[in-house]
Design a protein around this motif. Structure first.
Motif, PDB file in Angstrom:
ATOM      1  N   ALA A  11      94.272 118.605 -85.563  1.00 28.57           N
ATOM      2  CA  ALA A  11      92.722 118.551 -85.166  1.00 28.57           C
ATOM      3  C   ALA A  11      91.959 119.649 -86.079  1.00 28.57           C
ATOM      4  CB  ALA A  11      92.288 118.569 -83.827  1.00 28.57           C
ATOM      5  N   ASP A  12      90.749 119.398 -86.757  1.00 34.33           N
ATOM      6  CA  ASP A  12      90.178 120.322 -87.133  1.00 34.33           C
ATOM      7  C   ASP A  12      89.384 121.413 -86.036  1.00 34.33           C
ATOM      8  OD1 ASP A  12      90.658 119.165 -89.515  1.00 34.33           O
ATOM      9  OD2 ASP A  12      88.711 118.333 -89.782  1.00 34.33           O
ATOM     10  N   GLY A  13      89.129 121.162 -84.996  1.00 38.22           N
ATOM     11  CA  GLY A  13      88.532 121.873 -83.919  1.00 38.22           C
ATOM     12  C   GLY A  13      88.845 121.138 -82.657  1.00 38.22           C
ATOM     13  N   PRO A  14      88.053 121.808 -81.579  1.00 37.45           N
ATOM     14  CA  PRO A  14      88.420 121.294 -80.223  1.00 37.45           C
ATOM     15  C   PRO A  14      87.667 119.731 -80.200  1.00 37.45           C
ATOM     16  CG  PRO A  14      86.582 122.795 -80.309  1.00 37.45           C
ATOM     17  CD  PRO A  14      87.249 123.130 -81.553  1.00 37.45           C
ATOM     18  N   SER A  15      88.302 118.991 -79.353  1.00 34.85           N
ATOM     19  CA  SER A  15      87.661 117.482 -79.354  1.00 34.85           C
ATOM     20  C   SER A  15      86.544 117.729 -78.385  1.00 34.85           C
ATOM     21  CB  SER A  15      88.759 116.741 -78.892  1.00 34.85           C
ATOM     22  OG  SER A  15      89.129 117.044 -77.570  1.00 34.85           O
ATOM     23  N   MET A  16      85.709 116.542 -78.421  1.00 37.11           N
ATOM     24  CA  MET A  16      84.617 116.406 -77.624  1.00 37.11           C
ATOM     25  C   MET A  16      85.016 116.126 -76.233  1.00 37.11           C
ATOM     26  SD  MET A  16      82.115 114.647 -80.389  1.00 37.11           S
ATOM     27  CE  MET A  16      80.742 114.139 -78.970  1.00 37.11           C
ATOM     28  N   THR A  17      84.091 116.385 -75.032  1.00 39.53           N
ATOM     29  CA  THR A  17      84.430 115.983 -73.926  1.00 39.53           C
ATOM     30  C   THR A  17      84.023 114.665 -73.639  1.00 39.53           C
ATOM     31  OG1 THR A  17      82.466 116.765 -72.964  1.00 39.53           O
ATOM     32  CG2 THR A  17      84.476 118.537 -73.163  1.00 39.53           C
ATOM     33  N   ARG A  18      84.218 113.863 -72.317  1.00 38.84           N
ATOM     34  CA  ARG A  18      83.774 112.689 -72.162  1.00 38.84           C
ATOM     35  C   ARG A  18      82.291 112.680 -72.135  1.00 38.84           C
ATOM     36  NH1 ARG A  18      84.737 107.732 -70.124  1.00 38.84           N
ATOM     37  NH2 ARG A  18      83.356 106.909 -68.292  1.00 38.84           N
ATOM     38  N   THR A  19      81.726 113.700 -71.704  1.00 41.88           N
ATOM     39  CA  THR A  19      80.262 113.948 -71.099  1.00 41.88           C
ATOM     40  C   THR A  19      79.550 114.057 -72.522  1.00 41.88           C
ATOM     41  OG1 THR A  19      80.739 115.286 -69.323  1.00 41.88           O
ATOM     42  CG2 THR A  19      78.467 115.281 -70.056  1.00 41.88           C
ATOM     43  N   GLN A  20      80.195 114.727 -73.340  1.00 46.23           N
ATOM     44  CA  GLN A  20      79.622 114.939 -74.517  1.00 46.23           C
ATOM     45  C   GLN A  20      79.456 113.486 -75.517  1.00 46.23           C
ATOM     46  OE1 GLN A  20      82.204 117.949 -76.207  1.00 46.23           O
ATOM     47  NE2 GLN A  20      80.582 119.511 -75.961  1.00 46.23           N
ATOM     48  N   VAL A  21      80.715 112.748 -75.463  1.00 46.94           N
ATOM     49  CA  VAL A  21      80.732 111.490 -76.077  1.00 46.94           C
ATOM     50  C   VAL A  21      79.554 110.763 -75.548  1.00 46.94           C
ATOM     51  CG1 VAL A  21      82.164 109.457 -76.584  1.00 46.94           C
ATOM     52  CG2 VAL A  21      82.931 111.552 -76.895  1.00 46.94           C
ATOM     53  N   LEU A  22      79.519 110.380 -74.144  1.00 46.59           N
ATOM     54  CA  LEU A  22      78.430 109.710 -73.434  1.00 46.59           C
ATOM     55  C   LEU A  22      77.022 109.997 -73.989  1.00 46.59           C
ATOM     56  CD1 LEU A  22      80.077 109.146 -69.891  1.00 46.59           C
ATOM     57  CD2 LEU A  22      79.746 107.680 -71.957  1.00 46.59           C
ATOM     58  N   LYS A  23      76.841 111.413 -73.901  1.00 47.09           N
ATOM     59  CA  LYS A  23      75.462 111.806 -74.396  1.00 47.09           C
ATOM     60  C   LYS A  23      75.215 111.448 -75.930  1.00 47.09           C
ATOM     61  CE  LYS A  23      72.787 116.117 -74.688  1.00 47.09           C
ATOM     62  NZ  LYS A  23      72.579 117.660 -74.374  1.00 47.09           N
ATOM     63  N   GLU A  24      76.270 111.556 -76.853  1.00 39.11           N
ATOM     64  CA  GLU A  24      75.983 111.151 -78.244  1.00 39.11           C
ATOM     65  C   GLU A  24      75.868 109.637 -78.295  1.00 39.11           C
ATOM     66  OE1 GLU A  24      78.981 111.102 -81.999  1.00 39.11           O
ATOM     67  OE2 GLU A  24      78.999 112.794 -81.029  1.00 39.11           O
ATOM     68  N   LEU A  25      76.508 108.975 -77.562  1.00 43.00           N
ATOM     69  CA  LEU A  25      76.111 107.442 -77.490  1.00 43.00           C
ATOM     70  C   LEU A  25      74.772 107.223 -76.964  1.00 43.00           C
ATOM     71  CD1 LEU A  25      77.248 104.435 -77.613  1.00 43.00           C
ATOM     72  CD2 LEU A  25      78.022 104.811 -75.418  1.00 43.00           C
ATOM     73  N   GLU A  26      74.310 107.820 -76.064  1.00 41.98           N
ATOM     74  CA  GLU A  26      72.901 107.495 -75.581  1.00 41.98           C
ATOM     75  C   GLU A  26      71.831 108.027 -76.727  1.00 41.98           C
ATOM     76  OE1 GLU A  26      71.687 106.025 -72.818  1.00 41.98           O
ATOM     77  OE2 GLU A  26      73.470 105.648 -72.235  1.00 41.98           O
ATOM     78  N   ASN A  27      72.257 109.064 -77.259  1.00 38.37           N
ATOM     79  CA  ASN A  27      71.207 109.272 -78.403  1.00 38.37           C
ATOM     80  C   ASN A  27      71.161 108.456 -79.660  1.00 38.37           C
ATOM     81  OD1 ASN A  27      70.486 111.750 -76.852  1.00 38.37           O
ATOM     82  ND2 ASN A  27      71.946 113.087 -78.146  1.00 38.37           N
ATOM     83  N   ALA A  28      72.319 107.849 -79.902  1.00 38.61           N
ATOM     84  CA  ALA A  28      72.637 106.822 -80.873  1.00 38.61           C
ATOM     85  C   ALA A  28      71.900 105.459 -80.486  1.00 38.61           C
ATOM     86  CB  ALA A  28      73.974 106.409 -81.265  1.00 38.61           C
ATOM     87  N   LYS A  29      71.975 105.244 -79.032  1.00 41.72           N
ATOM     88  CA  LYS A  29      71.260 104.190 -78.620  1.00 41.72           C
ATOM     89  C   LYS A  29      69.732 104.007 -78.765  1.00 41.72           C
ATOM     90  CE  LYS A  29      74.544 102.157 -75.497  1.00 41.72           C
ATOM     91  NZ  LYS A  29      74.729 101.919 -74.023  1.00 41.72           N
ATOM     92  N   ARG A  30      69.162 105.343 -78.327  1.00 33.96           N
ATOM     93  CA  ARG A  30      67.651 105.533 -78.593  1.00 33.96           C
ATOM     94  C   ARG A  30      67.367 105.580 -79.939  1.00 33.96           C
ATOM     95  NH1 ARG A  30      68.067 110.475 -76.063  1.00 33.96           N
ATOM     96  NH2 ARG A  30      69.334 110.007 -73.994  1.00 33.96           N
ATOM     97  N   ALA A  31      68.039 106.033 -80.668  1.00 34.28           N
ATOM     98  CA  ALA A  31      67.674 105.942 -82.114  1.00 34.28           C
ATOM     99  C   ALA A  31      67.926 104.580 -82.974  1.00 34.28           C
ATOM    100  CB  ALA A  31      68.464 107.213 -83.124  1.00 34.28           C
ATOM    101  N   GLY A  32      68.421 103.602 -82.034  1.00 31.93           N
ATOM    102  CA  GLY A  32      68.640 102.141 -82.661  1.00 31.93           C
ATOM    103  C   GLY A  32      69.843 102.063 -83.541  1.00 31.93           C
ATOM    104  N   LEU A  33      70.795 103.045 -83.454  1.00 28.64           N
ATOM    105  CA  LEU A  33      71.755 102.868 -84.354  1.00 28.64           C
ATOM    106  C   LEU A  33      73.220 102.201 -83.650  1.00 28.64           C
ATOM    107  CD1 LEU A  33      72.215 106.784 -85.517  1.00 28.64           C
ATOM    108  CD2 LEU A  33      71.085 104.912 -86.682  1.00 28.64           C
ATOM    109  N   VAL A  34      72.809 101.848 -82.516  1.00 30.40           N
ATOM    110  CA  VAL A  34      73.927 100.997 -81.853  1.00 30.40           C
ATOM    111  C   VAL A  34      73.109  99.593 -81.363  1.00 30.40           C
ATOM    112  CG1 VAL A  34      75.534 100.907 -79.912  1.00 30.40           C
ATOM    113  CG2 VAL A  34      75.102 102.867 -80.983  1.00 30.40           C
TER     114      VAL A  34
END
Length: 105
Positions: free
Chosen positions: A69-92
């Motif tokens: 791995a290039d660096g530390p992996s994301m936590t579940r909370t970080q992944v869910l936050k990224e998903l919400e941001n993508a939904k709000r931006a219309g990317l999902v």
């Protein structure tokens, strides 16, 4: 009735198999020959080097080499936050509306 059906199936199978064999003999693809650029000793040396580095295992071991791995992996909370941001931006998109694709930024 059962004997007739079994005989018919056997005859059809034999006919299809012989047709496949006949077509295989009429292969019009050219045979590609790629000459090796290494000697047998060089190939064996490369193999032993790869085995010593743990890149190749023998037998039925199903463990594949792990990518670092290039660096530390994301936590579940970080992944869910990224998903919400993508939904709000219309990317999902979700559902079965195939005429609407996600927007590309």
């Amino acid at each position: 009735m059962k004997i007739t059906a079994a005989a018919s199936i056997a005859i059809l199978s034999l006919g299809l198999a012989s047709a496949g064999i006949a077509q295989a003999e009429n292969n019009s693809y050219p045979e590609t020959v790629t000459p090796s650029t290494q000697t047998r000793a060089e190939v064996v040396q490369d193999l032993r080097l790869a085995q010593s580095q743990g890149l190749i295992t023998a037998g039925e071991d199903n463990s594949y080499p792990q990518l670092q791995a290039d660096g530390p992996s994301m936590t579940r909370t970080q992944v869910l936050k990224e998903l919400e941001n993508a939904k709000r931006a219309g990317l999902v998109s979700s559902g079965e509306n195939h005429n609407q694709y996600p927007q590309v930024l």
